[in-house]
Design an enzyme around this catalytic site. Structure first.
Site, PDB file in Angstrom:
ATOM      1  N   LYS A  48       0.818  -1.197   0.000  1.00 41.64           N
ATOM      2  CA  LYS A  48       0.000   0.000   0.000  1.00 41.64           C
ATOM      3  C   LYS A  48       0.860   1.258   0.000  1.00 41.64           C
ATOM      4  O   LYS A  48       0.394   2.338  -0.329  1.00 41.64           O
ATOM      5  CB  LYS A  48      -0.872   0.020   1.276  1.00 41.64           C
ATOM      6  CG  LYS A  48      -1.733  -1.181   1.485  1.00 41.64           C
ATOM      7  CD  LYS A  48      -2.308  -1.133   2.917  1.00 41.64           C
ATOM      8  CE  LYS A  48      -2.922  -2.475   3.245  1.00 41.64           C
ATOM      9  NZ  LYS A  48      -3.092  -2.646   4.686  1.00 41.64           N
ATOM     10  N   GLY A  49       2.117   1.116   0.431  1.00 42.82           N
ATOM     11  CA  GLY A  49       2.943   2.282   0.701  1.00 42.82           C
ATOM     12  C   GLY A  49       3.164   3.219  -0.477  1.00 42.82           C
ATOM     13  O   GLY A  49       3.330   4.422  -0.305  1.00 42.82           O
ATOM     14  N   GLU A 105       7.965   2.275  -6.525  1.00 45.45           N
ATOM     15  CA  GLU A 105       8.004   1.901  -5.106  1.00 45.45           C
ATOM     16  C   GLU A 105       8.124   3.140  -4.224  1.00 45.45           C
ATOM     17  O   GLU A 105       8.627   4.178  -4.665  1.00 45.45           O
ATOM     18  CB  GLU A 105       9.208   0.981  -4.827  1.00 45.45           C
ATOM     19  CG  GLU A 105       8.872  -0.499  -4.874  1.00 45.45           C
ATOM     20  CD  GLU A 105       8.103  -0.972  -3.640  1.00 45.45           C
ATOM     21  OE1 GLU A 105       7.456  -0.147  -2.949  1.00 45.45           O
ATOM     22  OE2 GLU A 105       8.130  -2.186  -3.372  1.00 45.45           O
ATOM     23  N   ASP A 106       7.682   3.025  -2.987  1.00 45.73           N
ATOM     24  CA  ASP A 106       7.868   4.127  -2.044  1.00 45.73           C
ATOM     25  C   ASP A 106       9.250   4.081  -1.414  1.00 45.73           C
ATOM     26  O   ASP A 106       9.885   5.117  -1.224  1.00 45.73           O
ATOM     27  CB  ASP A 106       6.780   4.109  -0.953  1.00 45.73           C
ATOM     28  CG  ASP A 106       6.640   2.759  -0.281  1.00 45.73           C
ATOM     29  OD1 ASP A 106       7.057   1.736  -0.870  1.00 45.73           O
ATOM     30  OD2 ASP A 106       6.105   2.700   0.843  1.00 45.73           O
ATOM     31  N   ASP A 109      14.516  -0.901   0.919  1.00 47.22           N
ATOM     32  CA  ASP A 109      15.194  -1.071   2.198  1.00 47.22           C
ATOM     33  C   ASP A 109      16.211  -2.214   2.034  1.00 47.22           C
ATOM     34  O   ASP A 109      17.297  -1.995   1.509  1.00 47.22           O
ATOM     35  CB  ASP A 109      14.098  -1.375   3.228  1.00 47.22           C
ATOM     36  CG  ASP A 109      14.568  -1.274   4.657  1.00 47.22           C
ATOM     37  OD1 ASP A 109      15.754  -1.032   4.877  1.00 47.22           O
ATOM     38  OD2 ASP A 109      13.744  -1.447   5.567  1.00 47.22           O
ATOM     39  N   LYS A 137      17.104   3.494   0.972  1.00 49.62           N
ATOM     40  CA  LYS A 137      17.832   3.388   2.238  1.00 49.62           C
ATOM     41  C   LYS A 137      18.955   2.372   2.031  1.00 49.62           C
ATOM     42  O   LYS A 137      18.863   1.222   2.479  1.00 49.62           O
ATOM     43  CB  LYS A 137      16.838   2.890   3.301  1.00 49.62           C
ATOM     44  CG  LYS A 137      17.095   3.371   4.703  1.00 49.62           C
ATOM     45  CD  LYS A 137      16.208   2.610   5.654  1.00 49.62           C
ATOM     46  CE  LYS A 137      15.039   3.405   6.159  1.00 49.62           C
ATOM     47  NZ  LYS A 137      14.285   2.687   7.200  1.00 49.62           N
ATOM     48  N   VAL A 159      11.166   5.786   9.235  1.00 53.13           N
ATOM     49  CA  VAL A 159      10.388   6.866   8.633  1.00 53.13           C
ATOM     50  C   VAL A 159       8.933   6.473   8.375  1.00 53.13           C
ATOM     51  O   VAL A 159       8.624   5.311   8.096  1.00 53.13           O
ATOM     52  CB  VAL A 159      11.041   7.362   7.316  1.00 53.13           C
ATOM     53  CG1 VAL A 159      12.305   8.149   7.614  1.00 53.13           C
ATOM     54  CG2 VAL A 159      11.339   6.212   6.361  1.00 53.13           C
ATOM     55  N   ASP A 165       3.990   3.552   6.644  1.00 55.11           N
ATOM     56  CA  ASP A 165       3.228   3.405   7.888  1.00 55.11           C
ATOM     57  C   ASP A 165       4.074   2.902   9.048  1.00 55.11           C
ATOM     58  O   ASP A 165       5.179   2.389   8.866  1.00 55.11           O
ATOM     59  CB  ASP A 165       2.077   2.407   7.684  1.00 55.11           C
ATOM     60  CG  ASP A 165       2.568   0.965   7.673  1.00 55.11           C
ATOM     61  OD1 ASP A 165       3.519   0.679   6.910  1.00 55.11           O
ATOM     62  OD2 ASP A 165       2.032   0.143   8.431  1.00 55.11           O
ATOM     63  N   ARG A 171       0.214   6.896   7.226  1.00 59.67           N
ATOM     64  CA  ARG A 171       0.372   6.935   5.768  1.00 59.67           C
ATOM     65  C   ARG A 171      -0.137   8.252   5.178  1.00 59.67           C
ATOM     66  O   ARG A 171       0.289   8.657   4.115  1.00 59.67           O
ATOM     67  CB  ARG A 171      -0.419   5.783   5.117  1.00 59.67           C
ATOM     68  CG  ARG A 171       0.083   4.380   5.445  1.00 59.67           C
ATOM     69  CD  ARG A 171      -0.609   3.380   4.523  1.00 59.67           C
ATOM     70  NE  ARG A 171      -0.561   2.004   4.999  1.00 59.67           N
ATOM     71  CZ  ARG A 171       0.420   1.144   4.730  1.00 59.67           C
ATOM     72  NH1 ARG A 171       1.459   1.523   4.026  1.00 59.67           N
ATOM     73  NH2 ARG A 171       0.371  -0.093   5.173  1.00 59.67           N
TER      74      ARG A 171
HETATM   75  C1  PRP Z   1       7.511  -1.724   2.067  1.00 61.76           C
HETATM   76  C2  PRP Z   1       7.788  -0.958   0.776  1.00 61.76           C
HETATM   77  C3  PRP Z   1       8.467  -1.972  -0.083  1.00 61.76           C
HETATM   78  C4  PRP Z   1       9.187  -2.848   0.922  1.00 61.76           C
HETATM   79  C5  PRP Z   1      10.620  -2.478   0.950  1.00 61.76           C
HETATM   80  O1  PRP Z   1       6.308  -2.395   1.935  1.00 61.76           O
HETATM   81  O2  PRP Z   1       6.600  -0.499   0.197  1.00 61.76           O
HETATM   82  O3  PRP Z   1       7.562  -2.729  -0.850  1.00 61.76           O
HETATM   83  O4  PRP Z   1       8.610  -2.607   2.203  1.00 61.76           O
HETATM   84  O5  PRP Z   1      11.317  -3.284   1.841  1.00 61.76           O
HETATM   85  P1  PRP Z   1      12.511  -4.225   1.393  1.00 61.76           P
HETATM   86  O6  PRP Z   1      13.393  -3.446   0.481  1.00 61.76           O
HETATM   87  O7  PRP Z   1      13.182  -4.547   2.709  1.00 61.76           O
HETATM   88  O8  PRP Z   1      11.949  -5.438   0.753  1.00 61.76           O
HETATM   89  P2  PRP Z   1       5.586  -3.163   3.156  1.00 61.76           P
HETATM   90  O9  PRP Z   1       5.872  -4.624   3.047  1.00 61.76           O
HETATM   91  O10 PRP Z   1       5.976  -2.521   4.438  1.00 61.76           O
HETATM   92  O11 PRP Z   1       4.034  -2.978   2.857  1.00 61.76           O
HETATM   93  P3  PRP Z   1       3.131  -1.656   2.682  1.00 61.76           P
HETATM   94  O12 PRP Z   1       3.633  -0.983   1.427  1.00 61.76           O
HETATM   95  O13 PRP Z   1       1.747  -2.177   2.545  1.00 61.76           O
HETATM   96  O14 PRP Z   1       3.296  -0.777   3.883  1.00 61.76           O
END
Ligand code: PRP
Length: 211
Positions: A48-49, A105-106, A109, A137, A159, A165, A171
């Site tokens: 969702k991010g 992507e948002d 990580d 990041k 963050v 979130d 969000r």
């Molecule tokens: C977040 C973000 C990426 C992922 C990045 O999504 O949107 O998809 O984590 O992390 P990574 O590089 O360690 O794989 P999340 O799974 O938190 O779901 P959301 O977008 O619904 O909050």
């Protein structure tokens, strides 16, 4: 016990302001429009991010664009970090074969989600596949990822906002902010479920001391 959420005061500092985000979105939209000039583009985003970024970016692109959405979830906690296993909760609606695809992507990580998604989408034979992320990041990266368009490179901080979130909240903040450690520390001290929630906060960042 649920600690009441205070959207503004739970944020210790604004990391990327609303103005900075909007300026960057315009800049990225212009670059993407120039790079794909004369073509049409399929934007694939991950719920969702990435929702606010996707919504703003698509309107900053002057090309004909189609959009599609996926939703994925990681296979919980520490195991995820090592295995990189990702489960598809919502798949693409349409075919992307022979299309120019930009994955939006948002945040990147560890890179495990994107690493999986790139392989998955390549298997659907797009004409091209590039990656655009608002936040990167790199300090947390576990797999190498080539990112074509990056908004902001940030330090390893927890963050929230503009899609990101903690425990599904925050969000709707219009900026990206650093969450006060007390907010996730109180969850981590409140029991297993809350501690797990702290670990899997959606920006993918694990609070210092919990790894
Ligand atoms: C977040 C973000 C990426 C992922 C990045 O999504 O949107 O998809 O984590 O992390 P990574 O590089 O360690 O794989 P999340 O799974 O938190 O779901 P959301 O977008 O619904 O909050």
């Amino acid at each position: 016990m649920n600690v009441p959420i205070d959207l503004q005061s739970d944020v210790a500092a604004v990391l990327v302001s609303e103005d900075q985000i909007q300026a960057k979105v315009r800049e990225l939209g212009a670059r993407i429009s120039a790079d794909y000039a004369g073509r049409q583009l399929t934007l694939v985003s991950v719920l969702k991010g990435a929702l606010p970024f996707m919504a703003d970016l698509m309107r900053a692109i002057s090309l004909p664009v189609r959009i599609d959405l996926m939703e994925v979830s990681s296979y919980g906690g520490a195991t995820t970090e090592s295995s990189g296993l990702v489960r598809i909760l919502k798949d693409l609606k349409g075919s992307i074969a022979d299309e120019d695809v930009l994955l939006v992507e948002d945040i990147i990580d560890t890179g495990l989600t994107l690493n999986y998604l790139v392989r998955y989408l390549r298997g659907k034979n797009p004409a091209s596949l590039r990656i655009c992320t608002l936040l990167d990041k790199p300090a947390r990266r576990l797999v190498e990822i080539t990112v074509d368009y990056t908004g902001f490179t940030i330090d390893d901080q927890f963050v929230v906002g503009y899609g990101l979130d903690y425990g599904e909240f925050y969000r709707n903040l219009r900026y990206v902010g650093v969450l006060r450690p007390e907010v996730y520390a109180s969850a981590a001290g409140a029991g297993d479920e809350a501690a797990e929630a702290a670990d899997v906060a959606s920006d993918g960042a694990i609070p210092a001391g919990s790894e």
